[in-house]
Design a protein around this motif. Structure first.
Motif, PDB file in Angstrom:
ATOM      1  N   ALA A  38      35.855  33.369  42.797  1.00  0.00           N
ATOM      2  CA  ALA A  38      35.026  34.404  43.425  1.00  0.00           C
ATOM      3  C   ALA A  38      35.688  35.781  43.378  1.00  0.00           C
ATOM      4  N   ALA A  39      37.015  35.821  43.235  1.00  0.00           N
ATOM      5  CA  ALA A  39      37.747  37.085  43.188  1.00  0.00           C
ATOM      6  C   ALA A  39      38.130  37.482  41.763  1.00  0.00           C
ATOM      7  N   CYS A  40      37.742  36.689  40.810  1.00  0.00           N
ATOM      8  CA  CYS A  40      38.083  36.901  39.397  1.00  0.00           C
ATOM      9  C   CYS A  40      36.817  37.302  38.638  1.00  0.00           C
ATOM     10  N   ILE A  41      36.900  38.338  37.828  1.00  0.00           N
ATOM     11  CA  ILE A  41      35.681  38.788  37.133  1.00  0.00           C
ATOM     12  C   ILE A  41      35.149  37.747  36.158  1.00  0.00           C
ATOM     13  N   ASP A  71      39.871  42.664  40.685  1.00  0.00           N
ATOM     14  CA  ASP A  71      40.623  41.758  39.815  1.00  0.00           C
ATOM     15  C   ASP A  71      41.506  42.603  38.911  1.00  0.00           C
ATOM     16  N   MET A  72      42.799  42.477  39.059  1.00  0.00           N
ATOM     17  CA  MET A  72      43.743  43.306  38.306  1.00  0.00           C
ATOM     18  C   MET A  72      44.483  42.517  37.224  1.00  0.00           C
ATOM     19  N   GLU A 112      33.007  43.909  30.634  1.00  0.00           N
ATOM     20  CA  GLU A 112      33.365  45.317  30.463  1.00  0.00           C
ATOM     21  C   GLU A 112      34.479  45.700  31.432  1.00  0.00           C
ATOM     22  N   ASN A 113      34.371  45.218  32.675  1.00  0.00           N
ATOM     23  CA  ASN A 113      35.402  45.518  33.676  1.00  0.00           C
ATOM     24  C   ASN A 113      36.764  45.014  33.239  1.00  0.00           C
TER      25      ASN A 113
END
Length: 152
Positions: A38-41, A71-72, A112-113
């Motif tokens: 849920a926190a990962c693109i 998400d980095m 894209e993100n």
């Protein structure tokens, strides 16, 4: 924006899930306690497609607001391009009926993100999308065009 929820019968959601699963399989966090889809693109995109497949729909109202923007993780462009190309192949070129809550658009935005400094406002056509992508990143646009030409 689309007022009705469209059926997923007109696209292959599985064709989009497969390259996303490959990205997940290559992630160092996959199948560990630190893996938080849920926190990962990529995880978010994959889960959205799986939900749409299960429900037989294309649109998930309000989903675009929930794309995880924090998400980095580092994503390799070469891993993202096949998944991005598949979103282009599955796109029905809705033009004026384009919805950001369509799972194809959600997936494209997530991808894209992962590799671009900013999202591209989808113009409703793959050709116009490639032109806009070229303005932002020529190398990514060329890689995507090459990938699209592989499976026509």
């Amino acid at each position: 924006m689309t007022a009705t929820i469209r059926s997923s019968d007109i696209v292959s959601l599985e064709a989009m899930i497969t390259p996303l699963q490959k990205i997940c399989n290559e992630c160092d966090l996959f199948n560990t306690p630190e893996c938080k889809p849920a926190a990962c693109i990529v995880g978010f995109a994959r889960r959205s497609l799986q939900f749409a497949r299960q429900k037989g729909i294309l649109d998930i109202p309000g989903a675009a607001k929930h794309i995880p923007r924090s998400d980095m993780k580092h994503y390799y462009v070469g891993n993202i391009i096949p998944a991005l190309a598949e979103t282009c192949r599955q796109c029905r070129e809705c033009r004026d009926n384009h919805s950001p809550d369509c799972v194809i658009a959600l997936t494209r935005t997530c991808l894209e993100n992962a590799i671009l400094p900013e999202n591209i406002s989808y113009p409703g056509s793959i050709f116009m999308y490639l032109a806009a992508l070229k303005n932002q990143d020529r190398e990514v646009a060329k890689m995507l065009a090459d990938e699209l030409s592989k499976k026509q």
